[in-house]
Scaffold this motif. Structure first.
Motif, PDB file in Angstrom:
ATOM      1  N   GLY A 321       0.856  -1.031   0.030  1.00  0.00           N
ATOM      2  CA  GLY A 321      -0.085   0.176   0.032  1.00  0.00           C
ATOM      3  C   GLY A 321       0.881   1.239   0.043  1.00  0.00           C
ATOM      4  O   GLY A 321       1.914   1.174  -0.099  1.00  0.00           O
ATOM      5  N   ALA A 322       0.263   2.458  -0.121  1.00  0.00           N
ATOM      6  CA  ALA A 322       1.063   3.774  -0.152  1.00  0.00           C
ATOM      7  C   ALA A 322       1.286   4.025   1.340  1.00  0.00           C
ATOM      8  O   ALA A 322       0.339   3.869   2.233  1.00  0.00           O
ATOM      9  CB  ALA A 322       0.158   4.707  -0.764  1.00  0.00           C
ATOM     10  N   PRO A 323       2.283   4.804   1.275  1.00  0.00           N
ATOM     11  CA  PRO A 323       2.761   5.151   2.889  1.00  0.00           C
ATOM     12  C   PRO A 323       1.729   6.553   3.081  1.00  0.00           C
ATOM     13  O   PRO A 323       1.001   6.744   2.470  1.00  0.00           O
ATOM     14  CB  PRO A 323       4.288   5.990   2.479  1.00  0.00           C
ATOM     15  N   PRO A 324       1.482   6.629   4.406  1.00  0.00           N
ATOM     16  CA  PRO A 324       0.647   7.998   4.849  1.00  0.00           C
ATOM     17  C   PRO A 324       0.937   9.238   3.940  1.00  0.00           C
ATOM     18  O   PRO A 324       2.236   9.413   3.712  1.00  0.00           O
ATOM     19  CB  PRO A 324       0.916   7.955   6.306  1.00  0.00           C
ATOM     20  N   GLU A 325      -0.010  10.031   3.689  1.00  0.00           N
ATOM     21  CA  GLU A 325       0.373  11.343   3.017  1.00  0.00           C
ATOM     22  C   GLU A 325       1.270  12.126   3.780  1.00  0.00           C
ATOM     23  O   GLU A 325       1.124  12.251   5.045  1.00  0.00           O
ATOM     24  CB  GLU A 325      -1.174  11.780   2.730  1.00  0.00           C
ATOM     25  N   GLY A 326       2.172  12.454   3.136  1.00  0.00           N
ATOM     26  CA  GLY A 326       2.966  13.705   3.846  1.00  0.00           C
ATOM     27  C   GLY A 326       4.532  12.880   4.385  1.00  0.00           C
ATOM     28  O   GLY A 326       5.235  13.627   4.721  1.00  0.00           O
TER      29      GLY A 326
END
Length: 458
Positions: A321-326
């Motif tokens: 999955g994608a890392p957290p935004e920011g």
């Protein structure tokens, strides 16, 4: 070709002393650096075959030449000596020493590693040999590869050959590099050699490579006096991409596949619960005792935390999955969170209670990092990342982790698997047209840091 000594930079280090005897090194692997793919009797590996599948490796790159380390090993050892490392972790190419995977031995291939090991010892650099870094002979893949239970015996015979030939000079041995990565990518995700996506095959491969590890430990223990034996695991904290229940479960499953199913079996004597239920049909009486053999250290490769999410159509129902935004990322998309290194070291300490050697840690980029007009390669992002990670390692030492050494990945820009030559991890730049080596600022920093750490430890 000899290099001038690497100029040491007076970069502020701000890193306290290390325990006496702490080992500083660097790592590579055979397929990624050696080249000479068809020379002196070497036969194809599964990665030679994979590279020739259209669209599987960026730019159609292959390992045919790589860094030409096969011919330039003396130059590369001189670079390591100048940087000041105390150890070099390399891998032995199975298809170079046993072109058919078993049977007839290739003396020319063994001779190459004799020359490399002798040159390392002459330079005062301890050789750390890894028996398997992903390059299974294609001839064995043609007989089922790791999905064939006989593979554990093939590997044991290969280990006997290497132990008898090199064990008089090499005492540090790793059985495998990153079981979870080559098995997941090669047999579940289809991203690497031999490009299979099948849950049943993946389960067989997990178990058979664990059996091979156990057999390899026994061979090395029997044949190498004073052997110090471990295995190298990719160990990254695994987190859900978001708090959704299906992603929390996906992260727990991915954690078992990525982090736990190999060291748990090898060190604790059992598979983690989700894998244990799935793999049971492949486990025969006595197998776990064959896998769980005493080792001397835990090898940890760490780069970044992993984020997982549910993927109903995937072989295991989960994926990246994608890392957290920011959260900062490198330009190859990997999360930048050095504090995860401390977390991983503490988790491994609590779970396995073995001395830890950090066998890979590094920073990859798609930047060409070419020399500027003054010949300097300022790889500031890599330098900052390495310094931050070493700070986190120091913090783990203070918190009770028994870390005995650190190997930077990688000595050289090299063939980075699916990324080909467009992804660079080296602290030494390689111009792949001319094979010229140029130490980057990170190499100069590492040299200074090692000198300072050794001075403080003494």
């Amino acid at each position: 070709m000899e290099h001038k000594a690497v100029e040491r930079r007076a970069t502020p280090l701000l890193i306290p002393g290390f325990p006496t005897g702490f080992l500083w090194g660097t790592s590579t692997s055979a397929f990624q650096v050696e080249g000479a793919a068809t020379e002196d009797g070497r036969a194809p590996s599964i990665w030679d075959s994979f590279c020739r599948l259209k669209g599987r490796v960026d730019n159609g790159d292959t390992g045919d030449v790589a860094c030409d380390h096969y011919h330039r090993y003396a130059e590369d050892v001189a670079l390591m000596r100048d940087i000041g490392v105390g150890a070099y972790r390399f891998s032995i190419s199975w298809p170079r020493v046993l072109p058919r995977g078993r049977g007839v031995v290739n003396e020319a291939g063994l001779d190459f590693y004799d020359r490399l090991i002798d040159r390392l010892l002459e330079a005062g650099i301890e050789p750390w040999a890894c028996l398997y870094h992903w390059d299974l002979p294609q001839a064995l893949q043609d007989h089922g590869g790791w999905a064939n239970r006989d593979s554990a015996g093939w590997y044991a015979d290969y280990a006997v050959l290497c132990a008898r030939r090199f064990g008089d000079r090499v005492t540090r041995w790793a059985t495998f590099n990153e079981f979870s990565v080559f098995t997941l990518f090669g047999y579940a995700l289809g991203w690497g050699a031999p490009s299979v996506s099948d849950r049943g095959e993946h389960l067989k491969v997990i178990h058979h490579t664990n059996l091979a590890h156990g057999a390899g430990v026994d061979v090395l223990r029997d044949l190498v006096p004073g052997a110090s034996i471990g295995a190298v695991h990719s160990f990254q904290p695994c987190r859900p991409a978001d708090p959704a229940p299906e992603n929390v479960e996906a992260a727990a499953r991915f954690d078992e596949l990525w982090n736990l199913c190999f060291p748990d079996a090898q060190i604790l004597g059992h598979y983690p619960p989700r894998i244990a239920r799935a793999i049971e049909p492949h486990v025969q009486p006595g197998d776990m005792a064959r896998i769980c053999r005493p080792v001397d250290w835990f090898g940890m490769n760490h780069y970044a935390p992993l984020f997982a999410q549910a993927e109903p159509g995937a072989v295991w129902g989960c994926g990246f999955g994608a890392p957290p935004e920011g959260m900062p990322r490198t330009d190859i998309g990997w999360p930048l969170q050095p504090s995860a290194f401390h977390e991983a070291l503490m988790q491994a300490t609590a779970r396995y209670r073995l001395p830890i050697y950090v066998t890979e840690n590094g920073y990859g980029t798609k930047s060409p990092e070419a020399p500027d007009a003054q010949g300097i390669i300022m790889d500031r992002e890599r330098l900052d990342y390495l310094q931050a990670c070493i700070h986190e390692m120091v913090r783990a030492l203070k918190d009770g982790a028994d870390v005995r050494g650190y190997f930077v990945w990688s000595l050289l820009d090299n063939f980075e698997w699916g990324g080909g030559y467009g992804t660079r991890f080296g602290i030494v730049h390689v111009d792949f047209e001319t094979q010229k080596r140029t130490p980057k600022e990170s190499a100069k920093w590492y040299s200074t840091m090692i000198g300072g750490a050794l001075g403080r430890a003494s």
